[in-house]
Structure formats: structure tokens, C-alpha cells
Design a protein around this motif. Structure first.
Motif, PDB file in Angstrom:
ATOM      1  N   LEU A  83      -7.654  -8.169  50.537  1.00  0.00           N
ATOM      2  CA  LEU A  83      -7.472  -6.756  50.840  1.00  0.00           C
ATOM      3  C   LEU A  83      -6.019  -6.368  51.072  1.00  0.00           C
ATOM      4  O   LEU A  83      -5.722  -5.201  51.302  1.00  0.00           O
ATOM      5  CB  LEU A  83      -8.322  -6.367  52.045  1.00  0.00           C
ATOM      6  N   GLN A  84      -5.108  -7.335  51.044  1.00  0.00           N
ATOM      7  CA  GLN A  84      -3.688  -7.057  51.231  1.00  0.00           C
ATOM      8  C   GLN A  84      -2.915  -7.468  49.990  1.00  0.00           C
ATOM      9  O   GLN A  84      -3.219  -8.482  49.374  1.00  0.00           O
ATOM     10  CB  GLN A  84      -3.109  -7.847  52.408  1.00  0.00           C
ATOM     11  N   LEU A  85      -1.915  -6.681  49.658  1.00  0.00           N
ATOM     12  CA  LEU A  85      -1.009  -7.049  48.591  1.00  0.00           C
ATOM     13  C   LEU A  85       0.384  -6.561  48.935  1.00  0.00           C
ATOM     14  O   LEU A  85       0.560  -5.692  49.783  1.00  0.00           O
ATOM     15  CB  LEU A  85      -1.464  -6.510  47.239  1.00  0.00           C
ATOM     16  N   ILE A  86       1.358  -7.139  48.280  1.00  0.00           N
ATOM     17  CA  ILE A  86       2.742  -6.734  48.474  1.00  0.00           C
ATOM     18  C   ILE A  86       3.132  -5.937  47.248  1.00  0.00           C
ATOM     19  O   ILE A  86       2.879  -6.348  46.104  1.00  0.00           O
ATOM     20  CB  ILE A  86       3.645  -7.960  48.681  1.00  0.00           C
ATOM     21  N   SER A  87       3.705  -4.785  47.500  1.00  0.00           N
ATOM     22  CA  SER A  87       3.980  -3.875  46.392  1.00  0.00           C
ATOM     23  C   SER A  87       5.319  -3.174  46.573  1.00  0.00           C
ATOM     24  O   SER A  87       5.912  -3.200  47.650  1.00  0.00           O
ATOM     25  CB  SER A  87       2.856  -2.839  46.290  1.00  0.00           C
ATOM     26  N   LEU A  88       5.752  -2.553  45.505  1.00  0.00           N
ATOM     27  CA  LEU A  88       6.963  -1.742  45.499  1.00  0.00           C
ATOM     28  C   LEU A  88       6.537  -0.286  45.515  1.00  0.00           C
ATOM     29  O   LEU A  88       5.750   0.137  44.652  1.00  0.00           O
ATOM     30  CB  LEU A  88       7.794  -2.028  44.245  1.00  0.00           C
ATOM     31  N   CYS A  89       7.025   0.472  46.486  1.00  0.00           N
ATOM     32  CA  CYS A  89       6.738   1.907  46.509  1.00  0.00           C
ATOM     33  C   CYS A  89       7.488   2.537  45.343  1.00  0.00           C
ATOM     34  O   CYS A  89       8.715   2.414  45.250  1.00  0.00           O
ATOM     35  CB  CYS A  89       7.180   2.522  47.829  1.00  0.00           C
ATOM     36  N   ASN A  90       6.766   3.196  44.458  1.00  0.00           N
ATOM     37  CA  ASN A  90       7.391   3.778  43.278  1.00  0.00           C
ATOM     38  C   ASN A  90       8.286   4.963  43.630  1.00  0.00           C
ATOM     39  O   ASN A  90       9.151   5.336  42.851  1.00  0.00           O
ATOM     40  CB  ASN A  90       6.329   4.204  42.261  1.00  0.00           C
ATOM     41  N   LEU A  91       8.128   5.539  44.804  1.00  0.00           N
ATOM     42  CA  LEU A  91       8.935   6.694  45.200  1.00  0.00           C
ATOM     43  C   LEU A  91      10.218   6.283  45.919  1.00  0.00           C
ATOM     44  O   LEU A  91      11.277   6.853  45.665  1.00  0.00           O
ATOM     45  CB  LEU A  91       8.110   7.622  46.107  1.00  0.00           C
TER      46      LEU A  91
END
Length: 183
Positions: free
Chosen positions: A141-149
Motif C-alpha cells: 500500500l506504500q510506494l515512493i514517487s515523484l510529485c509531478n507538480l
């Protein structure tokens, strides 16, 4: 000029390879990638493929995502995924264990774009701001991501607005990672 993300990724990758070679005397290995074609393959044994990162072939980048969703991607995401072909790399950030998602081959780049599109479509449907995944964690349920904004690196709860900033930028995030050798 080399993009900051490409340089930070190359530096982390080299630390990852160095740790593997120091601890195992060989290149990183993967059971999951065994039998899957890639320019990264150095050699195989009965159950594992041993790999070395390779420069990525010229491609049209992540334009499939941009075209499919009519979205402009944050400038940091493209060099993260198209600078090199490599296997996923295990690391820790503090006490957070993660696997950095990488592209194994040109075919894998297509699969990655399809998965990113699915991720972004789900976020649109849930009215969440767009992110692009960078790494998995032990939790489904968790992932590491890059905020596109903003370009911030986030730990996000899948399908919710719960997001924690892990780093202000992708190069900062990569520089803080500690490689983990899992034989």
C-alpha cells in the motif's frame, strides 16, 4: 550537460555495484530477471542473471505517457528512467527499505510507461495530484514517487491523499540512499 538526476543516479548505481562486488565478488544478481533479455546481462547461472548497468538506447523517452494522458511530465522523471538500463536496486533511506525501479530493456520501458499511465489514471479518478512511481516498499500500500507538480520525492499511501515528503528533489533523494546487497 549531464542532467543532475542522471549524475545522481549514476553515482548511486556505482555505489550499488561497488557494494555488490565487495560483498559477493560479482555483479548484482536477480532471480526475477532470469531469462529476460537485456543488454545488461553479464552472465547467468542455473537460477540467476548477473547484470551490469548499460547506457540506455536512444528512444522517445517517456513520450508515451505524455501523449496518452496529455500531461507534461516533471523534467526529473525522464532522465531517471532513460539514462540507463539496469535491474531494480535495493536500498534504504533511514529505516525505510525500498527497491528502486529501473528499466531493464527497451521492451521494459514500454511496460513501465503502461504501468505509469495506469497509476496516473487511478490518481485522476480519485482526484489526487499526479505522481510517478520511483520505488516499491515492503508494503503493497506504500510506494515512493515523484510529485509531478513539485518534483518532491514522496512516500505515498496508494489511493489516498496521505503523502510524506522524503526529499525536496530526486537528486537529493538518490544521494541519501544507502545500497543494500541482497544475495
Amino acid at each position: 550537460m549531464v542532467h543532475d538526476v542522471s549524475a545522481a543516479l549514476a553515482e548511486f548505481t556505482q555505489r550499488f555495484i561497488d557494494d555488490w562486488q565487495r560483498e559477493s565478488g560479482d555483479f548484482p544478481s536477480s532471480e526475477a530477471l532470469y531469462g529476460v533479455a537485456s543488454p545488461c546481462v553479464v552472465h547467468t547461472d542455473n537460477e540467476k542473471v548477473y547484470w551490469k548497468p548499460q547506457p540506455a538506447a536512444a528512444s522517445d523517452g517517456l513520450n508515451g505517457i505524455s501523449r496518452a494522458l496529455d500531461i507534461q511530465l516533471h523534467e526529473d522523471i525522464v532522465p531517471f528512467f532513460i539514462s540507463q538500463y539496469a535491474g531494480d536496486m535495493s536500498a534504504v533511506l533511514g529505516d525505510l527499505a525500498l527497491d528502486l525501479v529501473q528499466v531493464w530493456s527497451e521492451d521494459d520501458l514500454q511496460r513501465l510507461q503502461e504501468n505509469q499511465i495506469g497509476h496516473l489514471v487511478t490518481q485522476r479518478r480519485l482526484k489526487l495530484s499526479p505522481t510517478l512511481f520511483l520505488a516499491t516498499t515492503d508494503s503493497e500500500l506504500q510506494l515512493i514517487s515523484l510529485c509531478n507538480l513539485t518534483g518532491n520525492v514522496l512516500l505515498e499511501q496508494f489511493g489516498s491523499k496521505q503523502r510524506e515528503v522524503l526529499a525536496e528533489s530526486l537528486p537529493e533523494f538518490l544521494s541519501r540512499l544507502q545500497p543494500v546487497v541482497i544475495k
